[in-house]
Design a protein around this motif. Structure first.
Motif, short mmCIF file in Angstrom:
data_model
loop_
_atom_site.label_atom_id
_atom_site.label_comp_id
_atom_site.label_asym_id
_atom_site.label_seq_id
_atom_site.Cartn_x
_atom_site.Cartn_y
_atom_site.Cartn_z
N VAL A 1 -21.60 28.04 20.95
CA VAL A 1 -21.27 29.46 20.79
C VAL A 1 -20.55 30.02 22.03
O VAL A 1 -19.50 30.66 21.88
N PRO A 2 -21.02 29.78 23.26
CA PRO A 2 -20.27 30.27 24.42
C PRO A 2 -18.87 29.66 24.51
O PRO A 2 -17.91 30.35 24.89
N ALA A 3 -18.72 28.37 24.14
CA ALA A 3 -17.41 27.72 24.21
C ALA A 3 -16.41 28.38 23.27
O ALA A 3 -15.27 28.67 23.65
N VAL A 4 -16.84 28.64 22.05
CA VAL A 4 -15.94 29.28 21.08
C VAL A 4 -15.69 30.73 21.47
O VAL A 4 -14.56 31.24 21.35
N TYR A 5 -16.72 31.41 21.97
CA TYR A 5 -16.57 32.81 22.36
C TYR A 5 -15.56 32.97 23.49
O TYR A 5 -14.73 33.89 23.47
N ILE A 6 -15.60 32.08 24.48
CA ILE A 6 -14.70 32.18 25.63
C ILE A 6 -13.24 32.21 25.19
O ILE A 6 -12.45 33.03 25.65
N ALA B 1 -7.86 36.33 28.05
CA ALA B 1 -7.08 36.33 26.81
C ALA B 1 -5.71 36.95 27.04
O ALA B 1 -5.42 37.50 28.11
N ALA B 2 -4.83 36.85 26.04
CA ALA B 2 -3.46 37.36 26.15
C ALA B 2 -3.42 38.86 26.41
O ALA B 2 -2.50 39.37 27.06
N ASP B 3 -4.44 39.59 25.92
CA ASP B 3 -4.47 41.04 26.13
C ASP B 3 -5.16 41.43 27.44
O ASP B 3 -5.38 42.62 27.71
N GLY B 4 -5.48 40.44 28.27
CA GLY B 4 -6.09 40.70 29.57
C GLY B 4 -7.61 40.71 29.57
O GLY B 4 -8.23 40.84 30.64
N THR B 5 -8.21 40.58 28.39
CA THR B 5 -9.67 40.57 28.30
C THR B 5 -10.23 39.28 28.90
O THR B 5 -9.77 38.18 28.57
N VAL B 6 -11.23 39.44 29.76
CA VAL B 6 -11.88 38.28 30.38
C VAL B 6 -13.20 38.02 29.67
O VAL B 6 -14.06 38.90 29.59
N ARG B 7 -13.34 36.81 29.15
CA ARG B 7 -14.59 36.43 28.47
C ARG B 7 -15.22 35.26 29.22
O ARG B 7 -14.53 34.29 29.55
N THR B 8 -16.51 35.35 29.48
CA THR B 8 -17.21 34.29 30.22
C THR B 8 -18.22 33.58 29.33
O THR B 8 -18.62 34.09 28.27
#
Length: 463
Positions: free
Chosen positions: A278-283, A192-199
């Motif tokens: 759900v994983p697609a939207v969460y990522i 994400a823009a704030d550097g958060t990595v979501r898998t």
């Protein structure tokens, strides 16, 4: 045994056709966002318990009623007890109302298939794209008519050549598509823009692991009612469809096993769809992305696909084609119920009645399309939600009539003709009815109470 004219050729054809009716837009769109907003695994756990109890009871009732009476929903109740014939008429109203707006939603899906098929996926991510489309008095009607034409064509050719053959191809294909897209999504990640990595695996955990944080009795009741509502509408019960399909089933088919297969297929598609969406939207959007609710499919998901890069357009096309399959199988079952009923009322041929009902549906659905432009209004429903024309019709059919019909059906079977009447049909083929005790208890005591709660909730009397 000689095969009944106009019936399914066997257990597989019946199961896939009935599952095709049950598996619809609600499984692939509504179930995932409800699961995400209602505690993930907690919602799923409650839902699974309801499938094995509440869903099983209503599904068994409808299918056994249809096979034993050999009549459609309009005539089935009156043929058993003439004074209860009104219940068949009430049941007939539900698919008649649903058909008016389900084809509209099918048109929306058809539009998005066209958009991604022509490589214009970027346009679908623009703010206002969806609103602009449904507000168009021409474009929305054209795509609705295309969807309706495909539906009518399948029903036109009847049970064996149309519905059964279509379902045998589409339902397995739908399952393969969901698994394929879901597997790809789970393996993805995004920074994400704030550097958060979501898998995708993080998103899968959000979906599957129960979240008990802040759980109160009131919140649990909301989760319970959401799960019951989803199950109720997902299985196509109390709208005459399963009664009609039951009347097509040969006497040698093991109903108990077939009903179990329908429950399994319907639930499996819903669970896998959640594991895909759900994983697609969460990522790409985090947990906040799931709060978009009903607009998730047409507004939020295109942005998710866009964020996947070049492969996103291919995945988006596969998703909306899959969604189109699910919508078609459900709309076919709705139209089939209307055609089957009217064939008996007016004593005319399937093809002629299909053309007539298709024409009436086209006019009614056009009016619903106009609810976003020419006939636009906003109305507050008894349950407190704001509604346009489509929402009003959906409320009357799904939130008002279906719980009422289901409640009356439970009273009719549980206390008037008694559960034994259904149980006799379940074992008529010589097979066992292993859940007989559960069925009798549910139909007499539990299901009527649940349906009464849902009905009063729709009226705003239960918060």
């Amino acid at each position: 045994m000689e095969k009944k004219k106009g019936g399914f050729t066997g257990s597989l054809g019946f199961v896939l056709s009935a599952a095709g009716s049950a598996v619809g837009v609600g499984n692939i769109w509504r179930f995932p966002y409800l699961a995400a907003q209602d505690g993930g695994g907690l919602f799923i756990l409650v839902y699974l318990v309801l499938v094995l109890t509440f869903g099983f009871t209503l599904l068994t009732t409808d299918i056994a009623l249809g096979r034993r009476t050999q009549k459609n929903a309009l005539e089935a109740f009156g043929s058993i007890r003439p004074k209860w014939g009104f219940l068949g008429k009430l049941t007939f109203l539900v698919p008649a109302l649903i058909m008016t707006y389900y084809t509209v939603i099918g048109g929306w899906i058809t539009k998005y298939i066209t958009v991604y098929m022509t490589g214009q996926g970027a346009a679908a991510t623009q703010d206002g794209f969806f609103t602009s489309f449904i507000s168009s008095p021409v474009s929305s009607v054209v795509f609705m008519l295309v969807f309706l034409a495909v539906t009518a064509l399948v029903v036109f050719f009847g049970v064996e050549k149309g519905i059964e053959r279509f379902s045998k191809v589409v339902m397995p294909g739908l399952l393969v598509l969901i698994i394929g897209v879901g597997a790809y999504t789970i393996m993805q990640s995004h920074t994400a823009a704030d550097g958060t990595v979501r898998t995708g695996l993080d998103g899968l955990a959000v979906y599957l692991i129960p979240n008990f944080e802040g759980l109160t009795f009131g919140r649990f009741m909301k989760i319970l009612l959401d799960a019951m509502s989803q199950l109720f509408f997902s299985l196509s019960v109390s709208m005459g469809i399963m009664i009609t399909y039951g009347s097509y089933v040969d006497k040698d088919v093991n109903l108990s096993r077939s009903i179990g297969h329908i429950e399994l297929f319907d639930t499996l598609v819903a669970l896998l769809a959640g594991a895909m969406i759900v994983p697609a939207v969460y990522i790409f959007s985090g947990t906040e992305g799931m709060s978009s609710g009903p607009s998730l499919m047409f507004v939020s998901l295109p942005k998710v696909f866009q964020g996947m890069g070049p492969v996103g357009g291919i995945i988006a096309l596969a998703f909306f084609i899959m969604l189109g399959f699910a919508a078609i199988t459900s709309s076919v079952s709705i139209l089939e119920t209307l055609v089957a009923n009217c064939m008996n009322i007016f004593k005319t041929s399937r093809k002629k009645m299909c053309l007539i009902i298709g024409g009436i549906s086209a006019v009614a659905a056009t009016v619903i399309c106009m609810g976003y432009n020419v006939f636009y209004f906003e109305l507050t429903l008894p349950n407190g939600s704001s509604a346009q024309l489509l929402d009003v019709v959906d409320y009357v059919s799904n939130s008002f009539l279906m719980p009422l019909i289901s409640f009356l059906t439970c009273i009719f079977v549980g206390w008037v003709i008694k559960p034994k009447w259904i149980e006799e049909e379940m074992v008529a083929s010589g097979h066992k009815f292993s859940r007989k005790g559960l069925y009798s208890f549910m139909i007499r005591f539990v299901a009527p109470v649940i349906m009464a709660i849902l009905f009063f909730q729709s009226l705003g009397l239960v918060k």
